[in-house]
Motif scaffolding. Structure first.
Motif, mmCIF file in Angstrom:
data_model
loop_
_atom_site.group_PDB
_atom_site.id
_atom_site.type_symbol
_atom_site.label_atom_id
_atom_site.label_comp_id
_atom_site.label_asym_id
_atom_site.label_seq_id
_atom_site.Cartn_x
_atom_site.Cartn_y
_atom_site.Cartn_z
ATOM 1 N N TRP A 28 -6.887 16.490 29.661
ATOM 2 C CA TRP A 28 -8.057 15.815 29.106
ATOM 3 C C TRP A 28 -7.691 15.133 27.795
ATOM 4 C CZ3 TRP A 28 -11.854 14.470 31.990
ATOM 5 C CH2 TRP A 28 -12.271 15.273 33.058
ATOM 6 N N SER A 32 -7.827 11.003 27.172
ATOM 7 C CA SER A 32 -8.641 10.375 26.126
ATOM 8 C C SER A 32 -7.799 9.590 25.123
ATOM 9 C CB SER A 32 -9.483 11.427 25.403
ATOM 10 O OG SER A 32 -8.650 12.303 24.689
ATOM 11 N N VAL A 38 -9.007 1.715 32.946
ATOM 12 C CA VAL A 38 -10.358 2.038 33.380
ATOM 13 C C VAL A 38 -11.280 0.983 32.795
ATOM 14 C CG1 VAL A 38 -9.968 4.494 33.671
ATOM 15 C CG2 VAL A 38 -10.682 3.646 31.462
ATOM 16 N N SER A 43 -13.060 2.012 37.413
ATOM 17 C CA SER A 43 -13.120 3.062 36.409
ATOM 18 C C SER A 43 -13.992 4.230 36.849
ATOM 19 C CB SER A 43 -13.599 2.513 35.069
ATOM 20 O OG SER A 43 -14.934 2.075 35.164
ATOM 21 N N SER A 47 -12.378 7.764 37.299
ATOM 22 C CA SER A 47 -12.898 8.886 36.509
ATOM 23 C C SER A 47 -13.341 10.030 37.405
ATOM 24 C CB SER A 47 -14.072 8.432 35.645
ATOM 25 O OG SER A 47 -13.634 7.497 34.706
#
Length: 141
Positions: A28, A32, A38, A43, A47
Motif C-alpha cells: 500500500w 501510494s 491510473v 484506473s 484499483s
C-alpha cells in the motif's frame, strides 16, 4: 521526482531490506508513493484489481500489477533463487539498454518490490540502499 524518491521511496526501499517477508502495508505504501498509470479509464479496474489481490494475500501478483501500471514503463528482467535468496532484476527502460536494478531478499515478493522501487531512483543520485545489495539472513523468531 528526485525529492519524492529521497523522502518516500528511499525510505521504503530501506525498510524493505530489513523485513523478513513482504507485508500488505508495504505494498500500500508503494502504491501510494509510485507514479502509476491510473486515472486513464482503467484506473477503476486497476484499483479494484489491486484491492482484490491484496484481499486474497496475493502479494507477488500485486507487485507485478504495480510494475505493469508504472509510468514510465518498467519490466521484470529476471527472478531467480540461489541458496534460498531471491535475486530480482527490473529494467527501467524495457527494450533498451537502460538501467537495471537488482535486489536480493529471502522473500520473492519483497525482492521484486525492492528492485522495482529502486528503479525510480534518479540517475546519478542513487541512495545507499540502491548501491548496496546485502544478503538477509532468515529470521528464526
Amino acid at each position: 521526482m528526485a525529492d519524492s524518491f529521497d523522502t518516500d521511496l528511499a525510505g521504503l526501499a530501506c525498510r524493505l531490506e530489513g523485513v523478513r517477508v513482504l507485508r500488505e502495508h508495504h505494498l500500500w505504501a508503494a502504491a501510494s508513493a509510485l507514479p502509476l498509470a491510473v486515472g486513464r479509464g482503467s484506473s477503476g479496474r486497476a484499483s479494484r484489481r489491486f484491492a482484490e489481490l491484496m484481499a486474497a494475500d496475493a502479494l507477488l501478483e500485486a507487485v507485478l500489477l504495480l510494475i505493469d501500471l508504472a509510468e514510465p514503463k518498467r519490466s521484470v528482467r529476471g527472478m531467480k533463487c540461489r541458496h534460498g535468496l531471491w535475486i530480482c532484476v527490473v529494467d527501467r527502460q524495457p527494450g533498451k539498454a537502460g538501467d537495471r536494478f537488482t535486489a536480493e531478499h529471502t522473500d520473492l515478493a519483497a525482492a521484486l518490490l525492492m528492485a522495482f522501487v529502486r528503479s525510480f531512483a534518479p540517475a546519478g543520485r542513487r541512495p545507499a540502499a540502491v548501491q548496496h545489495n546485502h544478503q538477509l539472513e532468515p529470521r528464526t523468531s
